[in-house]
Structure formats: structure tokens, C-alpha cells
Design a protein around this motif. Structure first.
Motif, PDB file in Angstrom:
ATOM      1  N   ASN A 187      65.946  48.406 105.989  1.00 21.37           N
ATOM      2  CA  ASN A 187      65.666  49.903 105.892  1.00 21.37           C
ATOM      3  C   ASN A 187      65.099  50.047 104.347  1.00 21.37           C
ATOM      4  OD1 ASN A 187      64.367  52.629 105.859  1.00 21.37           O
ATOM      5  ND2 ASN A 187      66.525  53.478 106.015  1.00 21.37           N
TER       6      ASN A 187
ATOM      7  N   PRO B 112      58.683  50.828  99.934  1.00 21.30           N
ATOM      8  CA  PRO B 112      57.919  50.991 101.002  1.00 21.30           C
ATOM      9  C   PRO B 112      56.444  50.556 100.520  1.00 21.30           C
ATOM     10  CG  PRO B 112      59.373  52.600 101.079  1.00 21.30           C
ATOM     11  CD  PRO B 112      59.851  52.112  99.602  1.00 21.30           C
TER      12      PRO B 112
ATOM     13  N   ASP C 144      63.393  52.296 103.161  1.00 20.98           N
ATOM     14  CA  ASP C 144      62.786  53.704 102.862  1.00 20.98           C
ATOM     15  C   ASP C 144      63.677  54.473 101.566  1.00 20.98           C
ATOM     16  OD1 ASP C 144      61.068  53.748 105.079  1.00 20.98           O
ATOM     17  OD2 ASP C 144      62.343  54.708 106.153  1.00 20.98           O
ATOM     18  N   ARG C 145      62.927  55.151 100.761  1.00 15.99           N
ATOM     19  CA  ARG C 145      63.786  55.748  99.482  1.00 15.99           C
ATOM     20  C   ARG C 145      64.503  54.749  98.681  1.00 15.99           C
ATOM     21  NH1 ARG C 145      67.895  58.153 101.149  1.00 15.99           N
ATOM     22  NH2 ARG C 145      67.928  57.598 103.465  1.00 15.99           N
TER      23      ARG C 145
ATOM     24  N   LYS D  11      68.960  53.722  95.818  1.00 11.07           N
ATOM     25  CA  LYS D  11      68.437  54.327  97.071  1.00 11.07           C
ATOM     26  C   LYS D  11      68.658  55.689  96.614  1.00 11.07           C
ATOM     27  CE  LYS D  11      68.819  54.286 102.049  1.00 11.07           C
ATOM     28  NZ  LYS D  11      67.680  53.371 102.587  1.00 11.07           N
TER      29      LYS D  11
END
Length: 802
Positions: A466, A663, A468-469, A630
Motif C-alpha cells: 500500500n 503514489p 498511499d500516504r 507514512k
């Protein structure tokens, strides 16, 4: 004669404004867009052709075998270049290039900027490639350690208009003397650089110095300059002999006959083929692909074909409408040749006018079109455009031949008596051509939809982690490496941060490989395996799932020799369970034995152009080069970025902050597909517009010829609906058969294009239906408008027409 033709053209243009403008606009748009594509393709095909000896420069490609796996790479051992020159007749010169990944902090007085494309090369670089020197001497500029040659734009950036020769430049805290300035490259090349540092600078480097002496340390890109007339195949036997001597069989030359025993072979690749035909490991930069050249070339030809068919149909209809005019000319003595010459002259004027307008518009449209296609700054070449427009003019002139022959062959009496001799056959020809227009448009629409679907598939596919962020911050200095724990703790205390980890690479940029020996396999045949070093908590932060065993722990000191493996490595080894197995790194005669503590599920640590390869995950803090931060879910990316940047500037005030959101970086891996998808979509819309204008003009012409027929039908009781249906079906037929013909073409070429992706979407009838639907709706809207207008006419007006 010419005055008469010009007068006739002007009168006809004023009388038939819409038809003239429709044909002219279609030609101008198609010529302009196709000219831009032509310039882009010329730039793509011109890569590395600007060097004086470009026909004789070759890059050494390594073909390796390790652990039962084969690989091709653009690097080889540094000593191989000198060996090739010394032992192979015909090798005039060699040069080696070493690229340390990442940016370098360049400092001159108060300027501190991170820069890319700064390479290490040896002293014969300019003998092989040559460059125009503005300052310094190419024969000795890179002979000494700690010297650097700059391109003009880079030198001006730091030294303004002052001479740079002899000045000092600081890179990553180390000082270099400027010994040369070369002109900015004016030709596209895969070998782009802002600065070149002497390779001898690394001789005393604690890590790279030893690698530069080892034939089996594959770190340098090597180029050979061959004698004119000599081909790579002419010296391949000698290349094999040298490789065997220094790499495969250094202790014996009697075993060379066994091909299976070779650990490595090498071949030569022309530098002119690198940009479009090379995709091996350790390329200097991502290359393009020859398939993109084919796609854009096809689009350009389709656009021109659609526009010329439009012009053909409009010219034919216009010629038939001028039947009485031509008949009177023929009765007054004008021969068939005169009529043909008149129509061809008119065609030449109209196509020439379209070319002039296109040439005037192109300079303004070129920057936007170049950006759309992803060009790297190529300018508008007058010589190329002259050649292009000359070819277009010749093809356009051919489009006027048929209308001229049609009208010149018609009997004058037939037209004077209001007969429509020849109109039926000309309608059939035009109907077939309209069908071909929409066949081409449908191929473009389906291609655009497929490109968009593949791009969406790659961006949306589950990657196994993942991103994201996640904010990635490169670590550029030894001070940062040594204080990574403190840095992680400081960043983790920020209120916008959810978690922090460190690693030697970020997902999407795994490049480090080493020879490892998995338990149960031959120690003399190590596997070349990708690896990454991470801090404890990396797998949790990135959402990488542990399938078996456990991850790294802060409380377990023994994890320095623990290792994680991915599913692909377990499958390749054939282990039933990986936990407890050992993997040995035999490097430098001091083997490190790692014990597998867990298995992670496969995740796409590189782009979806490649399959997931075996991977090792270690925990060696000395190799950490990136922080992965993150941000908390409620934190806006911009706010979190600014908070981290301010913290960084407080900790390391002398080092500019250069973080990026993961991303966004991952999406850039598919920039080539994204640009192609956008460009094809725009060009498809243009093609649809041109084709629709052509269909509209054809339908309008046929409606005008059917005025009396429709009027009589209405007087006899025919409804407006029946007229609309009859008129629409007549023009939709070519669209229907074009859809049927488009399916096999699209299926074949679409499948070929998708085959270049390891992970790809599929072609189904849903996609074909979407393409057919778009084209069908466009054509229906066009023809229904004309049919509705025809049905609304007063029947008395149609009957009264002569």
C-alpha cells in the motif's frame, strides 16, 4: 488560364462556403497533426545518430547465467574494455561509464541544488563520442582524478557568464576541478549528462575501487569504437575468446568448447538501436519502444487518409453539381484533357492552400502536440517539413484525379437534360470510401479505449503493498546514514506522521543484485537475486503481508543475519517451507550465512511491465538510503509534506529537502503508456470529427439530389418519419460494414500490443461494443440531422426546382 481557374475557384468557394471550408479544414487539421507526428517520429528515429562515429559505436551487452536463470544487462566488468581493445584487432577505442544512482548535491558558493545525470567516465570518452568543446581540451580533460567536464547550460547555471575552466565544483561534499565545457547536445541521445567526472576518481573509493578491478563486478557500461567496415559479427569469436579468458575460464583455455559451462557471454549492440529496441537490465534511462513509433505512424497515415477521403468525396460531389458548367465548356470546344487539367489545377490550389495554412499553424501548435506525445525538445525542422509537405501535396493531388475523370467522361447532353448520369456509380464509390473512413476511425477509437483500459488496469492493479500516504525522503550524506535511528525517531514524533521506516530502495526502484546461494543448491553456481535492506516495521508500514514466519523485530539482535524471502523465491527453490532455511552470500571470500525467518507474499516491487522476481529482504542499517514516512489518514499530502520538510531543514540545514510522494512516483513508471493513451485519444477525436464532417457533407449532397423525390413522396402521403428512416439507413450502411471489418483487425493488432506487458487486461466484446457504439452514435447524429432537415422542407419548393 491560371487567372480563369483562380476566378472559378473563388466564385465556387463563395457559392459553396460550407463544403469548401469542410474539405479545407479537414485537410489543414490532418496535415498539421500529421506533421507534428512526423517531427516526433523523426526525433525518435534520430537517437544517437548525431555522433561523428555513430555507425561504428557499439555497447557491450552481457548475457549471464546464474543459478539456472538467464539475464541480459547493459553493464559488464570494468577491465573488459581495456582487454577488448588490447586483444581484438579492429577495436580502435573503448570507453567506460559508471552511473551511481540518485541525485548529487552540487554546491558552488551559496548555491546548493540536487542534480541528476552526472556520470563517471574514463579518459577516452570524447575519443569515442566526440563533443564540441567550448573550454578546455578533449585529449586530457579527464586524465586526472577529481576532474569534471560540464555541458554549457550546466556551467552557466552555476558560473553565470564567467569562464568555468579551472573553477571548483563541490559534489556531495567533494571538490572537483572543471577541466572542460562542451556545447549543449543538439541531437537526441540515450547518453544524456550534465557533467562527466573522471572514472579514475573512484580508484581509491573503499567500495567501488575494488569493483573497477574485477571482471565479474558488473557495474560499468562499456562502449567500443570499431574500425569502419567492421561488423560485430566479424569479431564475435574474438569477443568470446576474451570473455572466456578473463571471466569464464581464467585458469584454463582448454575447456572453452563446452558451451554449457560459460557463466557469461557478451555481444555488441549498435548505439543507434538502443532507444527503440533495447530493454535490458541497468539501462542508463528508460528507453522508448518501437511499437510507439508504429502506433503514431499509423495514426498519422490514418488521419491523412481520412482527410483525403473527405476531400475526395466533397470534390466528387462538387464536380457532379457543376455538370452543366462543364457540359457547356465541352460543347463550346473544351476537350477532355482541358477539363481534367482544370479539375487537377483546382485540386492543386486547394491542397496547396491547406498546406500553406498548416505550415503557418504548425509552429504555434507544435509545443502542445510535442508535450502531448512526450517529445524531449525537438524543434521544427524546415528541411523535414518541406519534404513532408511535398509528399502530402503529391498524395493530395492524386485525390483529385478521380473527380476530374468522372466529370470529363460524362455526356454534356445528359447534364443539360437534367439527367444524373454517373451519379449512382459515384455515390457507390463515395459510400465505400466513407465506410473506410469509419473503419479507420473505429480502429482508432478501439485502440484509444484499449490503451486507456490497460493504463487503468496497471494503475489499479493490486500491487501487494500500500503506497498511499507514503512520503519518500532520500538520504544523501554519511551524516544522515549514521543518524538514521535519530532521524526516524524525530520524524515519527511529528503529529502528522503515522509511521517511519528506512530502506535501501523504494518500491518501484529495486536495482541491487548479488550472488546468493540458497540452501540445497550448488555453491559454485550462485543465484543473482534482487535484495533490499529495510528497518524493522518496513513490512507493516508498506502493508506487505507475512505469509509464513515473522518479520524483523526491534528486540531481536540476531535479526542482523535474519532474512525474508518472497513467494517467487520459494517457488523457484522448491522448498516446502522456507522458515529455517539458509541463504549464503559468498562475496569477498567472507561468506555471510542468513537464516530465513519469514516469507512475504509476492508484491510488485517494480513496474507491471515485469513479472515479480525472487527477492531477499535483509536488515543491514549501513545500506539505508531512504526514509519512508507514512502520513496519518486525515493529513492532507501538502500539509504533511510541509511539516516533514520543516523538520528536515531544522535537522540538516545545509541539505535541501527533496522528498516525493510514493503514489505519484509509481504512476510515473507508466508515463509512456499514459502519454500514448492521451495522445491517441486526442487524435481519435480529431479523426472522428473529420470523418463526421465528411459523412455530413455526403449526406447533404445526396439530400439535395433527392429533394424532388422526397417532395413527391410527401405530396403522395409519405410521412416525415419514413423519409428520415430511408435517408438514415442509406448512410448508415457503410458504417455498419466498417464495424464488421474493424473487429478482426483490432483483435489482432490489439493483442500484439498487449503482449508486451507481463500483466495486462484483455480484449473482449464489451470493449468492441464500446468502440462501435461511439462511432455509431457519432454517425447517427450526423445523418439524422441531415435527414431531419430534408424531411422538414416544403415539398412545393422541391417540385419547383429545375
Amino acid at each position: 488560364m491560371w487567372q480563369y481557374i483562380l476566378t472559378i475557384n473563388l466564385r465556387r468557394a463563395l457559392r459553396m462556403k460550407f463544403h469548401q471550408m469542410a474539405g479545407l479544414t479537414g485537410l489543414v487539421v490532418a496535415f498539421t497533426v500529421s506533421a507534428a507526428i512526423f517531427l516526433y517520429l523523426h526525433n525518435e528515429l534520430s537517437y544517437d545518430t548525431g555522433y561523428q562515429h555513430s555507425n561504428h559505436i557499439y555497447r557491450v551487452i552481457l548475457h549471464g547465467k546464474m543459478g539456472g536463470s538467464e539475464f541480459d544487462a547493459a553493464v559488464c566488468g570494468a577491465p573488459m574494455g581495456p582487454h577488448f581493445m588490447a586483444e581484438i584487432p579492429g577495436v580502435k577505442a573503448f570507453t567506460r561509464l559508471f552511473n551511481i544512482p540518485g541525485t548529487k548535491l552540487v554546491s558552488v558558493e551559496d548555491k546548493k541544488i540536487y542534480e541528476e545525470q552526472i556520470l563517471y567516465v574514463d579518459s577516452m570518452f570524447f575519443r569515442v563520442f566526440g563533443h564540441s568543446f567550448l573550454e578546455g581540451d578533449e585529449t586530457n580533460c579527464l586524465n586526472e582524478p577529481n576532474t569534471i567536464v560540464l555541458v554549457k547550460s550546466f556551467a552557466e547555471k552555476y558560473f553565470s557568464n564567467q569562464p568555468a575552466l579551472g573553477r571548483i565544483l563541490t559534489l556531495d561534499g567533494k571538490k572537483y576541478k572543471v577541466t572542460g565545457v562542451v556545447s549543449n547536445p543538439d541531437q537526441p541521445t540515450h547518453l544524456r549528462f550534465n557533467g562527466l567526472i573522471s572514472l579514475s576518481t573512484l580508484n581509491d573509493h573503499p567500495r567501488y575501487g575494488q569493483y573497477l578491478k574485477t571482471p565479474c563486478a558488473f557495474i560499468t557500461t562499456t562502449y567500443l569504437l570499431l574500425r569502419p567496415g567492421l561488423k560485430p559479427t566479424d569479431i564475435q569469436t574474438n569477443i568470446d575468446r576474451v570473455v572466456d579468458k578473463y571471466m569464464n575460464f581464467p585458469d584454463s583455455t582448454e575447456r572453452v568448447s563446452s558451451e554449457q559451462e560459460r557463466m557469461a557471454t557478451m555481444s555488441l549492440q549498435s548505439i543507434r538501436s538502443i532507444h527503440l529496441h533495447s530493454n535490458v537490465l541497468h539501462e542508463l534511462e528508460p528507453n522508448s519502444d518501437v511499437s510507439i513509433v508504429y502506433i503514431y505512424a499509423g495514426v498519422a497515415m490514418l488521419l491523412i487518409a481520412i482527410a483525403l477521403i473527405n476531400y475526395f468525396n466533397i470534390a466528387t460531389a462538387s464536380a457532379i453539381r457543376r455538370g452543366r458548367e462543364i457540359s457547356i465548356h465541352k460543347i463550346l470546344g473544351a476537350g477532355k484533357r482541358v477539363v481534367v487539367w482544370q479539375f487537377l489545377s483546382e485540386t492543386a490550389i486547394q491542397v496547396g492552400l491547406a498546406i500553406l495554412v498548416s505550415a503557418a499553424v504548425l509552429p504555434a501548435a507544435w509545443p502542445a502536440l510535442r508535450y502531448l506525445m512526450g517529445g524531449d525538445g525537438a524543434g521544427v525542422s524546415t528541411g523535414l517539413l518541406v519534404m513532408y509537405y511535398a509528399a502530402v501535396f503529391a498524395v493530395g493531388l492524386c485525390a483529385g484525379v478521380y473527380p476530374a475523370l468522372v466529370v470529363s467522361a460524362i455526356s454534356p447532353l445528359a447534364f443539360i437534360k437534367k439527367f444524373t448520369v454517373g451519379s449512382s456509380s459515384s455515390y457507390k464509390v463515395r459510400s465505400v470510401l466513407v465506410g473506410f473512413q469509419f473503419l479507420m476511425a473505429m480502429l482508432l477509437v478501439s485502440g484509444a479505449l484499449l490503451a486507456h483500459r490497460q493504463l487503468s488496469f496497471m494503475l489499479g492493479k493490486e500491487k501487494g503493498f500500500n503506497p498511499d500516504r507514503v512520503l519518500v525522503v532520500p538520504l544523501r550524506d554519511r551524516k544522515m546514514y549514521q543518524q538514521v535511528d535519530v532521524l526516524m525517531r524525530e520524524m515519527g514524533q511529528l503529529p502528522v506522521v503515522e509511521g517511519v521506516a528506512a530502506s535501501s530502495a523504494w518500491p518501484g526502484n529495486f536495482q541491487h543484485r548479488k550472488g546468493f546461494q540458497p540452501e540445497g543448491f550448488d555453491a559454485d553456481d550462485p543465484w543473482m537475486i534482487l535484495f533490499i535492506d529495510v528497518s524493522p516495521g518496513f513490512t507493516d508500514l508498506m502493508g506487505i503481508k507475512i505469509k509464513e514466519g515473522r518479520g524483523f523485530s526491534h528486540s531481536r539482535g540476531a535479526d542482523s543475519l535474519g532474512i525474508l524471502v518472497n513467494e517467487s523465491l520459494v517457488k523457484k527453490t522448491g522448498w516446502k517451507t522456507a522458515a529455517g532455511k539458509t541463504i549464503t552470500n559468498p562475496a569477498d571470500g567472507k561468506p555471510e550465512i542468513f537464516q530465513v525467518i519469514g516469507t512475504v507474499e509476492d508484491f510488485n516491487f517494480s513496474s507491471l511491465h515485469e513479472t515479480v522476481k525472487p527477492l531477499l529482504i535483509r536488515s543491514n542499517a549501513t545500506n539505508f538510503r531512504f526514509l519512508l514516512i507514512k502520513l496519518k489518514p486525515a493529513t492532507e499530502a501538502g500539509v504533511g509534506f510541509d511539516r516533514v520538510r520543516l523538520k528536515w531543514e531544522g535537522l540538516f540545514p545545509g541539505f535541501p529537502f527533496e522528498g516525493f510522494m510514493l503514489p505519484t512516483k509509481l504512476n510515473s513508471l507508466y508515463s509512456k503508456e499514459s502519454r500514448t493513451s492521451k495522445a491517441v485519444t486526442v487524435f481519435t477525436l480529431i479523426a472522428l470529427l473529420i470523418a463526421s464532417v465528411g459523412l455530413f457533407d455526403m449526406a447533404t449532397n445526396m439530400a439535395m439530389q433527392s429533394n424532388r423525390e422526397n417532395s413527391i413522396r410527401k405530396v403522395l402521403g409519405g410521412s416525415a418519419r419514413s423519409i428520415i428512416v430511408r435517408q438514415t439507413i442509406r448512410y448508415i450502411k457503410p458504417v455498419v460494414w466498417s464495424a464488421v471489418l474493424a473487429i478482426p483487425f483490432f483483435w489482432y493488432f490489439g493483442s500484439e500490443w498487449l503482449s508486451q506487458f507481463e500483466y495486462r487486461t484483455h480484449i473482449d466484446f464489451g470493449l468492441l461494443f464500446e468502440a462501435v457504439f461511439v462511432v455509431f452514435v457519432t454517425s447517427m447524429a450526423t445523418t439524422l440531422g441531415v435527414a431531419w432537415s430534408a424531411s422538414r422542407r416544403n415539398p412545393l419548393d422541391g417540385i419547383r426546382e429545375e
